[in-house]
Design an enzyme around this catalytic site. Sequence first.
Site, PDB file in Angstrom:
ATOM      1  N   SER A 193       0.799  -1.235  -0.092  1.00 53.06           N
ATOM      2  CA  SER A 193       0.023   0.044  -0.117  1.00 53.06           C
ATOM      3  C   SER A 193       0.920   1.322  -0.074  1.00 53.06           C
ATOM      4  CB  SER A 193      -0.850  -0.034   1.237  1.00 53.06           C
ATOM      5  OG  SER A 193      -1.685  -1.011   1.276  1.00 53.06           O
ATOM      6  N   PHE A 253     -10.211   7.739  16.687  1.00 51.70           N
ATOM      7  CA  PHE A 253     -11.436   7.305  17.425  1.00 51.70           C
ATOM      8  C   PHE A 253     -10.874   5.985  17.963  1.00 51.70           C
ATOM      9  CE2 PHE A 253     -12.839  10.138  14.134  1.00 51.70           C
ATOM     10  CZ  PHE A 253     -13.790  10.831  14.933  1.00 51.70           C
ATOM     11  N   GLU A 278      -9.897   6.811   2.857  1.00 54.86           N
ATOM     12  CA  GLU A 278      -9.519   5.400   2.632  1.00 54.86           C
ATOM     13  C   GLU A 278     -10.538   4.501   3.597  1.00 54.86           C
ATOM     14  OE1 GLU A 278      -6.099   2.231   3.464  1.00 54.86           O
ATOM     15  OE2 GLU A 278      -6.442   3.775   4.919  1.00 54.86           O
ATOM     16  N   ASP A 303      -5.568   0.330  -3.896  1.00 54.44           N
ATOM     17  CA  ASP A 303      -4.413   0.342  -3.892  1.00 54.44           C
ATOM     18  C   ASP A 303      -3.907  -0.952  -4.478  1.00 54.44           C
ATOM     19  OD1 ASP A 303      -5.370  -0.904  -1.758  1.00 54.44           O
ATOM     20  OD2 ASP A 303      -3.802  -0.266  -0.401  1.00 54.44           O
ATOM     21  N   HIS A 304      -4.546  -2.147  -4.308  1.00 50.91           N
ATOM     22  CA  HIS A 304      -4.131  -3.423  -4.897  1.00 50.91           C
ATOM     23  C   HIS A 304      -5.121  -4.285  -4.597  1.00 50.91           C
ATOM     24  CE1 HIS A 304      -3.768  -4.420  -0.654  1.00 50.91           C
ATOM     25  NE2 HIS A 304      -3.109  -3.598  -0.562  1.00 50.91           N
TER      26      HIS A 304
END
Length: 525
Positions: A113, A302, A346, A391-392
């Site tokens: 990533s 969080f 993301e 990303d992959h």
Amino acid sequence: MKLLWSSLATAVALSLSHAAQAQVLPNYQISNPWYQQAQQDLQKKLTAEDGTQAKNVILFVGDGMGISTLTAARILEGQQLGLLGEEHALSFETFGYSALVKTYNTDAQTPDSAGTMTAMIAGVKTDAGVLSVDEDIERGQCGTVSGNELTTAIELAEIKGLATGVISTARITHATPAATYAKSADRNWEDISDMPEEAVAAGCRDIADQLVNFKENLQARFPDAEVDGLDVVMGGGRRHFLPKEEAFNSSDARSAVEGDRTDDRDLTAEWQQKYSDGVYVMDLAGFDAIDPASTHRVLGLFNESHMQYEADRHNDIAGEPSLSEMTAKAIEILKQDEDGYLLVVESGRIDHGHHAGSASTALTDTIELAKAVEMAQAAAGDDTLILVTADHSHVFTIAGYPRRGNPILGKVVGVDGQVAMAADGLPYTTLGYTNGRGFQDLGTETDGDASYDQEIAAGRHDLSLIDTTASGYHQEAVIPKSSETHAGEDISLHATGPGAQYVQGVIEQSQVFHLIDDALNLVAK
């Protein structure tokens, strides 16, 4: 006038096309819903106006969200809605433009990533494991960073005076979000305790430190630019910002000592000192209390580590917002900037669900990403380019010959209504993994990571009496591994809004940056 003539020409062409169809095709073919749907989809593309300029860009990254993940998630969501499933579409799969994206790193056929996100956010492919530096760096060697730093789209947006935001359900210092703001010889240097002594002595800064000091670092590189820092940052990873002392534990700390930092620094306090107009929150109550109309800067951390999987949010001690909720609130804050904004979102835990061998977990988070995209499209307006990609991919398979509408998490049932048997005489599921920890029957467990507490059980098992649709079922894997791996095939990119028409073909991952740049005019041409 040009657009008018173009529209008239399209209308005439379509009218003639319909007439020609009527002459050569039977009515039952023309009236077939599949036929009509495809024709309507084409018409939308033919009549789309592509001349407007984007004011804002939102880049969504589903970490590990390969093609098979999209297919399985769309079927699962469709079946949850009472449909057969295969005909369904995730929100962003209805976008008018798409492309296939090549994901390799400069030194790796199957990527990680850090390298892939660097390509997307900086426009340059690089090695696996390094963040926003080019391939001339040596991973883990602090001294090779200087002179090889890349400037990211987030940084360029800051220099241009746009509002900026980064959101992740993973640790905000994890590879994908970190690539937007940090330069690092190793993606694992999330706080100073993760760094070798020689790297610290050489002056390299950990990723959490770089986040808090983003404004100063960018100003040092571009002294003539006026930057005000990231406006919205939300995710997990609180431990990397807190000292390794029990006194600094948060109310929902899961560890006896939550913080990891060995330099006695409380970066949450440092951030608040830097930004008197900023709001720091660490739980759902704090998040809900944020008024976007009067709030200009937010840091939300969080969870001690990654945020909960979507299926487990209700189990969080202090409560967590969903990806959809974070996205919606971020947009409302960022859109106050009349110059526009760049937001990176993301869904980091799709990847983690796959690594744990839990399709249910990964697909549930994929569906939540689709909801976040849908919410963003409604909130952002027509002047926003929305890009949705990964990303992959992962070694996640859809196999066998299940009949239409067969539960996507279930065992393969053929068109004859019979449970299919493999050559070993045992039933098998539609979904599986090439490698990983393998089979687990954990019942109603929703935490995909629970598989790490079990022995690796790759290979075939008798699933005859197992409910494979249960949230705690982990699919079989062929090759035993401590964690399932990424895959190297292309992933998809979906786009809507001004500039979306350039998303087509098979492209290098680094082209994503140039789509953002073109939409926002970040680099002087």
